[in-house]
Design a protein around this motif. Structure first.
Motif, mmCIF file in Angstrom:
data_model
loop_
_atom_site.group_PDB
_atom_site.id
_atom_site.type_symbol
_atom_site.label_atom_id
_atom_site.label_comp_id
_atom_site.label_asym_id
_atom_site.label_seq_id
_atom_site.Cartn_x
_atom_site.Cartn_y
_atom_site.Cartn_z
ATOM 1 N N ASP A 158 0.830 -1.208 0.000
ATOM 2 C CA ASP A 158 0.000 0.000 0.000
ATOM 3 C C ASP A 158 0.865 1.260 0.000
ATOM 4 N N PHE A 159 1.977 1.202 0.698
ATOM 5 C CA PHE A 159 2.893 2.345 0.747
ATOM 6 C C PHE A 159 3.430 2.644 -0.656
ATOM 7 N N ASN A 192 0.700 4.049 -2.942
ATOM 8 C CA ASN A 192 0.445 5.451 -2.641
ATOM 9 C C ASN A 192 1.455 6.363 -3.342
ATOM 10 N N ASN A 244 0.633 6.324 -7.064
ATOM 11 C CA ASN A 244 -0.642 6.963 -7.354
ATOM 12 C C ASN A 244 -0.531 8.482 -7.432
ATOM 13 N N LYS A 245 0.440 9.037 -6.750
ATOM 14 C CA LYS A 245 0.623 10.488 -6.768
ATOM 15 C C LYS A 245 0.929 10.999 -8.177
ATOM 16 N N TYR A 294 -5.001 -0.829 -7.566
ATOM 17 C CA TYR A 294 -4.381 0.304 -8.243
ATOM 18 C C TYR A 294 -4.766 0.242 -9.701
#
Length: 219
Positions: free
Chosen positions: A19-20, A23, A26-27, A45
């Protein structure tokens, strides 16, 4: 400029490590390929391709086929077409099994920062050679300046560069093998030295979505 295949071998890492990484990706809406080793990671994702990353070393033919089938069944909704074997283990029989299960490509052949175009191997399996692996930094117990010269090292040329990362290496910001071995289970985070999380953030800061692709797109 090169096109980058950002790939991630999950091994047996916790969900929070995955998940890290998602994230961070995803930015910038970067495309990525995840190779899960077992059935528990949840990859949520929209720009992700899912392959498989089975641990097949020292297994019998029946065990190998069972493990491949288990992963393909579990991730069937993603329609996996690619495989990277844990520890990059490979053989002619494995290529045959992959082909029998309908897989189209693998990414096991590894170079040391040498651009090698994708090629067709045994049983018509397409190979996407690994250009960079985070293990390189750890194996040599160093973070040399050449890894920081992003423009000349990574963006030179117009080829496909497959980048192989491990979510745990990024999450704990490991900077050498000793630190990795001591903290990959306890998840202690390095806040002192330039490590893999620092490197990864720096690298993806230079990318846009158009700079990234997934091997499945290139078949």
């Amino acid at each position: 400029m090169s096109k980058f295949c950002l790939t991630f071998d999950t091994d047996w890492c916790p969900q929070k490590h995955i998940d890290f990484v998602i994230n961070l990706l995803n930015k910038k809406n970067l495309k990525a390929t995840f190779f899960p080793t077992n059935n528990f990671p949840v990859i949520e994702y929209e720009h992700a391709e899912i392959g498989i990353h089975p641990d097949l070393e020292y297994n019998s033919e029946n065990e190998i086929k069972k493990r491949i089938e288990e992963l393909l069944t579990h991730y069937h909704s993603y329609t996996p077409t690619g495989v990277r074997v844990h520890r990059l283990y490979n053989s002619a029989p494995l290529n045959m099994y992959f082909s029998e299960f309908g897989l189209k490509y693998q990414s096991n052949y590894t170079t040391y920062l040498a651009s090698t175009p994708p090629f067709i191997g045994l049983y018509n399996m397409k190979e996407f050679p690994i250009y960079f692996m985070d293990y390189f930094l750890h194996h040599f117990n160093e973070t040399t300046p050449k890894y920081k010269t992003m423009d000349t090292l990574f963006h030179k040329g117009s080829d496909i560069k497959v980048m192989c990362f491990h979510p745990t290496y990024i999450y704990i910001n490991t900077h050498n093998m000793d630190f990795l071995q001591k903290n990959k289970v306890t998840h202690g985070i390095n806040n002192t030295y330039y490590g893999m999380q620092d490197f990864f953030k720096e690298f993806i800061s230079t990318l846009s979505q158009n700079d990234t692709c997934c091997p499945k797109e290139l078949l």
